[in-house]
Design a protein around this motif. Sequence first.
Motif, short mmCIF file in Angstrom:
data_model
loop_
_atom_site.label_atom_id
_atom_site.label_comp_id
_atom_site.label_asym_id
_atom_site.label_seq_id
_atom_site.Cartn_x
_atom_site.Cartn_y
_atom_site.Cartn_z
N VAL A 228 0.96 -1.12 0.04
CA VAL A 228 0.09 -0.03 -0.04
C VAL A 228 0.91 1.29 -0.06
CG1 VAL A 228 -1.63 1.34 1.19
CG2 VAL A 228 -1.98 -1.24 1.32
N VAL A 229 2.02 1.34 0.67
CA VAL A 229 2.66 2.32 1.01
C VAL A 229 3.51 2.71 -0.41
CG1 VAL A 229 5.10 2.98 1.84
CG2 VAL A 229 3.20 2.18 3.41
N ASN A 230 3.87 1.64 -1.07
CA ASN A 230 4.61 1.89 -2.39
C ASN A 230 3.73 2.47 -3.25
OD1 ASN A 230 6.90 1.11 -4.26
ND2 ASN A 230 5.47 -0.24 -5.13
N SER A 231 2.34 2.05 -3.49
CA SER A 231 1.33 2.44 -4.13
C SER A 231 0.99 4.01 -4.08
CB SER A 231 0.02 1.73 -4.00
OG SER A 231 0.11 0.46 -4.76
N VAL A 232 0.94 4.39 -2.66
CA VAL A 232 0.62 5.75 -2.39
C VAL A 232 1.81 6.67 -2.97
CG1 VAL A 232 0.68 7.33 -0.54
CG2 VAL A 232 -0.72 5.14 -0.44
N ILE A 233 3.21 6.05 -2.57
CA ILE A 233 4.45 6.90 -2.98
C ILE A 233 4.32 6.93 -4.68
CG2 ILE A 233 6.76 6.77 -3.21
CD1 ILE A 233 6.89 5.40 -0.44
N ASN A 234 3.96 6.00 -5.37
CA ASN A 234 3.91 5.90 -6.90
C ASN A 234 3.04 7.23 -7.05
OD1 ASN A 234 5.68 4.44 -7.15
ND2 ASN A 234 4.56 2.73 -7.54
N ARG A 235 1.68 7.16 -6.48
CA ARG A 235 0.67 8.06 -6.74
C ARG A 235 1.26 9.53 -6.74
NH1 ARG A 235 -2.97 4.21 -4.55
NH2 ARG A 235 -3.11 5.40 -2.51
N ALA A 236 2.02 9.73 -5.39
CA ALA A 236 2.52 11.15 -5.06
C ALA A 236 3.54 11.73 -6.17
CB ALA A 236 3.21 10.88 -3.67
#
Length: 459
Positions: A228-236
């Motif tokens: 989840v953290v990885n996905s959020v960072i990519n969206r950012a």
Amino acid sequence: MSLEEVMKAAKGVSNMVLAHEIAVDKNFKLEKFDPPDNSIEKQVRDVMHKAFWDHLAQELAQDPPTYDQAFVLLQEVRDNLLDITLPHHNKLRQEISETLDVDLIKQQTEHGLLDFSQYSQYVLSIMARLCAPVRDETVRNLMKESDVLSVFRGVMETLDLMRLDMANFTIQQIRPHIVAQSVTYEKKKFAEYLKTQNDGLELTRAWLLSHVKPEDLTVPDDLEIRGVVNSVINRAYMELLSWPDEKMFPETVVLDGSRILELRDRLSQVCILGSVLLVTLTAVGPMITQPDAFKLKLKRNLCIILDPALSDSETLALMDNLAEQIIKEVEDHLSENEKPQLPQSAKNALKAQVLEIKNPEHRIRSLISKRSVEFIATLLGSTTTSPVQIPPGLSTLQEELAHICGTFLRLVAHNRSVFGEYYVDILTDHIKTERQKKQREEKKEESPKENAVACTSSD
């Protein structure tokens, strides 16, 4: 903190910026700084330089000559020559120090033996041995100059450029080492910077948390938080490609702010160009004999027009030029293939369709932009080396899109290597905190029900 500690941290940030620039920009080089014309800084500099050379000329014109200013000049020339020698030039450095020994030169003047022009020729001979090939002609021209003042003035200007040449040569030589060590170095310097701030990650935290979705807070265990953290960072990171000019960058991204804005505008330009090509081929496609060849030629000529445009506003200002060029290309193609020319009404309609692309909400432009962003997001989130299909409508612009993607992914990779730990800590703590808060609320809701059941049983 003491002022000394704050200044030390500020210097560390400056060094971090320099190391970062060298690491991420393979074409990085130092350039001579010239103040803007009509600026106070330029006026002051010009006045000071003129005063120095005028004073030197007056001293040398006296009978007998005075050499106070000349001693200052020779000492500065000597120091600059020593600056541009290489580490293994031990004998040369010793020779320069001995030949341009100011105390020795002063003794010569006392006995009337000073030959100022002789020193100028010696300095030029050393410069000829040390300069880069690009400075050879300048040095040769100075050797032909008979006026000593003009020679030394040219010597000082050329030495400044040679110092830049040497600095850039050194940077290129040590760049592989800087690249290899930059992540560790930037981590260290940023940690020192954070110690001087109450909250040096305030903007970074807000940037990351704005991309947390409600479903991201429902992960059942710590093992799934990582994904989840990885996905959020990519969206950012993807948000950076549409970052508003007026909005401040997160602290951890600010070093690449100008590069990110340039990529944003280049991506917008590619999407506009893709939209223009698609609209044109849709409008005149049936009349074109070889659509692929025509599209490539049209793209090349439109790129020439767009090349000077560095910002989105500059690109939009050239839309009229693009429309005129498109009509010309279509007419040339029809003439070459002996086909009837477009009627004026068709030209007007085509131009109007092209100019409509100025609107960010234009249907085709929106579609091309959406496909481009999704393509970059796919590459950013990819964990394999498998090729990714270029979006429909952008195949002609594959080279331009690939350049944007490659540059952006390199910036992201470097940024994540340096600041990834902060990102993970911020998001992990937030998700765990929100999950615990939700669990406590659920328990509170269950407690009255349990009490009610207990009371009923008691009755």
